[in-house]
Motif scaffolding. Structure first.
Motif, PDB file in Angstrom:
ATOM      1  N   SER A 155      -3.704  -0.072   4.268  1.00 12.53           N
ATOM      2  CA  SER A 155      -3.191  -1.331   5.204  1.00 12.53           C
ATOM      3  C   SER A 155      -2.342  -2.102   4.068  1.00 12.53           C
ATOM      4  O   SER A 155      -3.121  -2.594   3.431  1.00 12.53           O
ATOM      5  N   VAL A 156      -1.250  -2.601   4.247  1.00  9.84           N
ATOM      6  CA  VAL A 156      -0.667  -3.444   3.492  1.00  9.84           C
ATOM      7  C   VAL A 156       0.489  -4.587   4.349  1.00  9.84           C
ATOM      8  O   VAL A 156       0.871  -4.162   5.313  1.00  9.84           O
ATOM      9  N   ARG A 157       0.376  -5.654   3.980  1.00 10.56           N
ATOM     10  CA  ARG A 157       1.243  -6.750   4.724  1.00 10.56           C
ATOM     11  C   ARG A 157       2.014  -7.770   3.559  1.00 10.56           C
ATOM     12  O   ARG A 157       1.317  -7.965   2.525  1.00 10.56           O
ATOM     13  N   VAL A 158       3.284  -7.864   3.870  1.00  9.15           N
ATOM     14  CA  VAL A 158       4.204  -8.343   3.039  1.00  9.15           C
ATOM     15  C   VAL A 158       4.774  -9.602   3.907  1.00  9.15           C
ATOM     16  O   VAL A 158       5.289  -9.277   5.023  1.00  9.15           O
ATOM     17  N   HIS A 159       4.873 -10.665   3.343  1.00  4.32           N
ATOM     18  CA  HIS A 159       5.361 -11.849   4.184  1.00  4.32           C
ATOM     19  C   HIS A 159       6.861 -12.113   3.760  1.00  4.32           C
ATOM     20  O   HIS A 159       7.320 -11.518   2.611  1.00  4.32           O
ATOM     21  N   ALA A 160       7.611 -12.860   4.444  1.00  9.28           N
ATOM     22  CA  ALA A 160       9.068 -12.960   4.086  1.00  9.28           C
ATOM     23  C   ALA A 160       8.924 -14.006   2.675  1.00  9.28           C
ATOM     24  O   ALA A 160       8.367 -14.971   2.518  1.00  9.28           O
ATOM     25  N   GLY A 161       9.938 -13.517   1.887  1.00  8.64           N
ATOM     26  CA  GLY A 161      10.005 -14.191   0.408  1.00  8.64           C
ATOM     27  C   GLY A 161       9.262 -13.867  -0.648  1.00  8.64           C
ATOM     28  O   GLY A 161       9.160 -14.213  -1.722  1.00  8.64           O
ATOM     29  N   GLU A 162       8.293 -12.923  -0.289  1.00  8.95           N
ATOM     30  CA  GLU A 162       7.155 -12.448  -1.201  1.00  8.95           C
ATOM     31  C   GLU A 162       7.582 -11.201  -2.027  1.00  8.95           C
ATOM     32  O   GLU A 162       8.574 -10.467  -1.792  1.00  8.95           O
ATOM     33  N   ILE A 163       7.137 -11.303  -3.231  1.00 10.34           N
ATOM     34  CA  ILE A 163       7.172 -10.233  -4.162  1.00 10.34           C
ATOM     35  C   ILE A 163       5.716  -9.606  -4.151  1.00 10.34           C
ATOM     36  O   ILE A 163       5.044 -10.287  -4.886  1.00 10.34           O
ATOM     37  N   VAL A 164       5.513  -8.269  -3.709  1.00 13.07           N
ATOM     38  CA  VAL A 164       4.065  -7.895  -3.572  1.00 13.07           C
ATOM     39  C   VAL A 164       4.054  -6.613  -4.373  1.00 13.07           C
ATOM     40  O   VAL A 164       5.019  -5.788  -4.290  1.00 13.07           O
ATOM     41  N   GLY A 165       3.209  -6.526  -5.330  1.00 12.17           N
ATOM     42  CA  GLY A 165       3.037  -5.266  -6.200  1.00 12.17           C
ATOM     43  C   GLY A 165       2.125  -4.137  -5.710  1.00 12.17           C
ATOM     44  O   GLY A 165       1.129  -4.527  -5.152  1.00 12.17           O
ATOM     45  N   LEU A 166       2.443  -2.786  -5.852  1.00 11.74           N
ATOM     46  CA  LEU A 166       1.372  -2.022  -5.668  1.00 11.74           C
ATOM     47  C   LEU A 166       1.184  -1.192  -6.872  1.00 11.74           C
ATOM     48  O   LEU A 166       2.144  -0.409  -7.456  1.00 11.74           O
ATOM     49  N   VAL A 167      -0.060  -1.248  -7.370  1.00 13.99           N
ATOM     50  CA  VAL A 167      -0.437  -0.542  -8.461  1.00 13.99           C
ATOM     51  C   VAL A 167      -1.663   0.327  -8.475  1.00 13.99           C
ATOM     52  O   VAL A 167      -2.345   0.255  -7.778  1.00 13.99           O
ATOM     53  N   GLY A 168      -1.696   1.280  -9.424  1.00 13.23           N
ATOM     54  CA  GLY A 168      -2.583   2.249  -9.432  1.00 13.23           C
ATOM     55  C   GLY A 168      -2.384   3.543 -10.208  1.00 13.23           C
ATOM     56  O   GLY A 168      -1.234   3.848 -10.695  1.00 13.23           O
ATOM     57  N   PRO A 169      -3.352   4.448 -10.740  1.00  9.59           N
ATOM     58  CA  PRO A 169      -2.901   5.555 -11.346  1.00  9.59           C
ATOM     59  C   PRO A 169      -2.159   6.553 -10.911  1.00  9.59           C
ATOM     60  O   PRO A 169      -1.850   6.424  -9.590  1.00  9.59           O
ATOM     61  N   ASN A 170      -1.670   7.531 -11.690  1.00 11.75           N
ATOM     62  CA  ASN A 170      -0.950   8.708 -11.023  1.00 11.75           C
ATOM     63  C   ASN A 170      -1.838   9.255  -9.974  1.00 11.75           C
ATOM     64  O   ASN A 170      -2.943   9.633 -10.318  1.00 11.75           O
ATOM     65  N   GLY A 171      -1.088   9.618  -8.778  1.00 12.39           N
ATOM     66  CA  GLY A 171      -1.850  10.464  -7.810  1.00 12.39           C
ATOM     67  C   GLY A 171      -2.832   9.506  -7.018  1.00 12.39           C
ATOM     68  O   GLY A 171      -3.454   9.970  -6.130  1.00 12.39           O
ATOM     69  N   ALA A 172      -2.575   8.161  -7.183  1.00 19.11           N
ATOM     70  CA  ALA A 172      -3.262   7.219  -6.090  1.00 19.11           C
ATOM     71  C   ALA A 172      -2.776   7.214  -4.805  1.00 19.11           C
ATOM     72  O   ALA A 172      -3.380   6.686  -4.027  1.00 19.11           O
ATOM     73  N   GLY A 173      -1.483   7.686  -4.675  1.00 20.58           N
ATOM     74  CA  GLY A 173      -0.877   7.323  -3.322  1.00 20.58           C
ATOM     75  C   GLY A 173       0.242   6.356  -3.189  1.00 20.58           C
ATOM     76  O   GLY A 173       0.641   6.183  -2.093  1.00 20.58           O
ATOM     77  N   LYS A 174       0.864   5.978  -4.142  1.00 22.75           N
ATOM     78  CA  LYS A 174       1.717   4.705  -4.220  1.00 22.75           C
ATOM     79  C   LYS A 174       3.057   5.536  -3.775  1.00 22.75           C
ATOM     80  O   LYS A 174       3.582   4.677  -2.823  1.00 22.75           O
ATOM     81  N   THR A 175       3.705   6.211  -4.235  1.00 24.22           N
ATOM     82  CA  THR A 175       4.824   6.915  -3.691  1.00 24.22           C
ATOM     83  C   THR A 175       4.519   7.450  -2.474  1.00 24.22           C
ATOM     84  O   THR A 175       5.616   7.444  -1.408  1.00 24.22           O
ATOM     85  N   THR A 176       3.735   8.137  -1.915  1.00 29.00           N
ATOM     86  CA  THR A 176       3.422   8.755  -0.594  1.00 29.00           C
ATOM     87  C   THR A 176       3.433   7.486   0.383  1.00 29.00           C
ATOM     88  O   THR A 176       3.909   7.557   1.555  1.00 29.00           O
ATOM     89  N   PHE A 177       2.746   6.257  -0.043  1.00 34.06           N
ATOM     90  CA  PHE A 177       2.700   5.188   0.801  1.00 34.06           C
ATOM     91  C   PHE A 177       4.141   4.749   0.995  1.00 34.06           C
ATOM     92  O   PHE A 177       4.439   4.546   2.251  1.00 34.06           O
ATOM     93  N   LEU A 178       4.756   4.548   0.034  1.00 33.31           N
ATOM     94  CA  LEU A 178       6.257   4.001   0.207  1.00 33.31           C
ATOM     95  C   LEU A 178       7.147   4.944   1.087  1.00 33.31           C
ATOM     96  O   LEU A 178       7.853   4.547   1.887  1.00 33.31           O
ATOM     97  N   GLU A 179       6.905   6.227   0.880  1.00 33.31           N
ATOM     98  CA  GLU A 179       7.737   7.122   1.454  1.00 33.31           C
ATOM     99  C   GLU A 179       7.481   7.357   3.170  1.00 33.31           C
ATOM    100  O   GLU A 179       8.203   7.371   4.064  1.00 33.31           O
ATOM    101  N   CYS A 180       6.022   6.903   3.499  1.00 37.11           N
ATOM    102  CA  CYS A 180       5.618   6.810   4.843  1.00 37.11           C
ATOM    103  C   CYS A 180       6.380   5.694   5.302  1.00 37.11           C
ATOM    104  O   CYS A 180       6.793   5.458   6.497  1.00 37.11           O
ATOM    105  N   VAL A 181       6.520   4.618   4.613  1.00 35.75           N
ATOM    106  CA  VAL A 181       7.040   3.267   5.163  1.00 35.75           C
ATOM    107  C   VAL A 181       8.579   3.515   5.326  1.00 35.75           C
ATOM    108  O   VAL A 181       9.096   3.074   6.311  1.00 35.75           O
ATOM    109  N   GLU A 182       9.079   4.246   4.219  1.00 34.93           N
ATOM    110  CA  GLU A 182      10.618   4.517   4.502  1.00 34.93           C
ATOM    111  C   GLU A 182      11.021   5.556   5.550  1.00 34.93           C
ATOM    112  O   GLU A 182      12.278   5.634   5.878  1.00 34.93           O
ATOM    113  N   GLY A 183      10.073   6.188   6.057  1.00 42.25           N
ATOM    114  CA  GLY A 183      10.502   7.403   7.262  1.00 42.25           C
ATOM    115  C   GLY A 183      10.605   8.657   6.484  1.00 42.25           C
ATOM    116  O   GLY A 183      10.934   9.619   7.183  1.00 42.25           O
TER     117      GLY A 183
END
Length: 335
Positions: free
Chosen positions: A38-66
């Motif tokens: 679960s992730v929330r981002v507010h208007a005007g924020e820069i929010v970072g998503l960090v973690g090891p390779n294979g942690a799920g960062k790109t999969t998460f973004l691809e789910c958000v992007e559709g």
């Protein structure tokens, strides 16, 4: 706590949520990649998503992007979910993918004109090219652009529709320090405090210096989230002592008042504690060396360990080391 990020005003905790992802699950061949993220981002924020390779960062973004459909969970951007239809949903954000490419013989201005056709009120192409620093390259083929110029072009394409949310996957990977700084200068100038940014990055210095908050993702789960300074303070990671790993070092330092946790990475022992811990730990090492009965280790080894020891304040890398890869074991879990 307010956080000032280069080029932006302090984050407004009362700003509306413009990106909401709740309980995302995703598996491939029965292997869980996301487990209730679960992730929330507010208007005007820069929010970072960090973690090891294979942690799920790109999969998460691809789910958000559709690009991918989560097995479970909900995503809402600017009040729209995927149920609004792809035409409406995809206009709510701009995205710069981890790997993207355009037709090699497509000119810069042609790419901008093509993408501008997707929007009712796109950014003026000439103005955006000037802002992004590509005016002199408007007739240059994509294949002839440098790596930094290609990244600026894909950023411009993501910004063409003036989206309220910008999703960036490793936006500065492969760029030299000059190109990286130029990229961030352009990004902060063009988004100002209007556009919320969610970026995945392996550059922990970049995440700490550019983001109001971070989410640390490990094994498909959120291991920590919040402003870096607050996370470090809450975990008792105020100071760090780094020295060669020895079994007797672990036993000695874990008994020093103020110790909170430790990690061993590539033969180096990282001990963390509250304010004043590092000084107490060094004093304990010196006392151990000076003792007539030194116990484990030869006197020469003890001197070498002490000579190699270094202390300093903690940063996002230390939070990363203690929250990813192995279970976190604070002092209270061991007492």
């Amino acid at each position: 706590m307010t956080v000032t990020v280069k080029g932006r005003q302090p984050a407004d905790s009362g700003a509306p949520v413009v990106l909401r992802a709740e309980g995302l699950y995703k598996s491939y061949d029965r292997k869980a990649v996301l487990s209730g993220v679960s992730v929330r981002v507010h208007a005007g924020e820069i929010v970072g998503l960090v973690g090891p390779n294979g942690a799920g960062k790109t999969t998460f973004l691809e789910c958000v992007e559709g690009i991918r459909r989560p097995d479970r969970g909900e995503v809402e951007i600017a009040g729209l979910s995927r149920s609004a239809g792809p035409a409406a949903y995809h206009l709510a954000f701009g995205a710069q993918l981890q790997e993207s490419s355009l037709a090699e013989r497509l000119r810069v201005a042609e790419a901008m004109e093509l993408f501008a056709g997707f929007y009712d009120d796109p950014w003026d192409i000439d103005d955006l090219l000037e802002q992004i620093g590509l005016t002199e390259h408007r007739r240059v083929f994509y294949r002839k652009l440098s790596g930094g110029q290609k990244r600026r072009l894909t950023l411009a394409l993501a910004l063409l529709g003036r989206p309220p949310v910008l999703l960036l996957d490793e936006p500065t990977t492969g760029l030299d320090p000059h190109a990286r700084l130029e990229m961030w200068g352009v990004l902060e100038k063009l988004t100002g405090s209007r556009t919320a940014v969610l970026l995945a990055t392996h550059d922990l210095h970049e995440a700490q210096s550019r983001c109001h908050r971070v989410y640390v993702l490990d094994g498909g789960r959120i291991a920590a989230d919040g402003p870096v300074a607050e996370l470090l303070g809450a975990a008792g990671l105020s100071t760090r002592l780094r020295l060669p790993d020895r079994p007797w070092v672990r036993e000695l330092l874990s008994g020093v008042p103020g110790w909170t946790t430790s990690r061993v990475v590539a033969g180096t022992y990282y001990a963390y504690g509250e304010h004043g811990f590092a000084e107490k730990a060094v004093a304990a090492l010196r006392a151990h060396v000076a003792a007539e009965d030194t116990g484990p280790g030869t006197a020469g080894e003890l001197q070498q360990v002490l000579a190699a020891a270094s202390t300093g304040p903690t940063d996002l890398e230390d939070l990363y080391l203690t929250r990813t890869g192995t279970p976190y074991e604070p002092r209270h879990a061991r007492d």
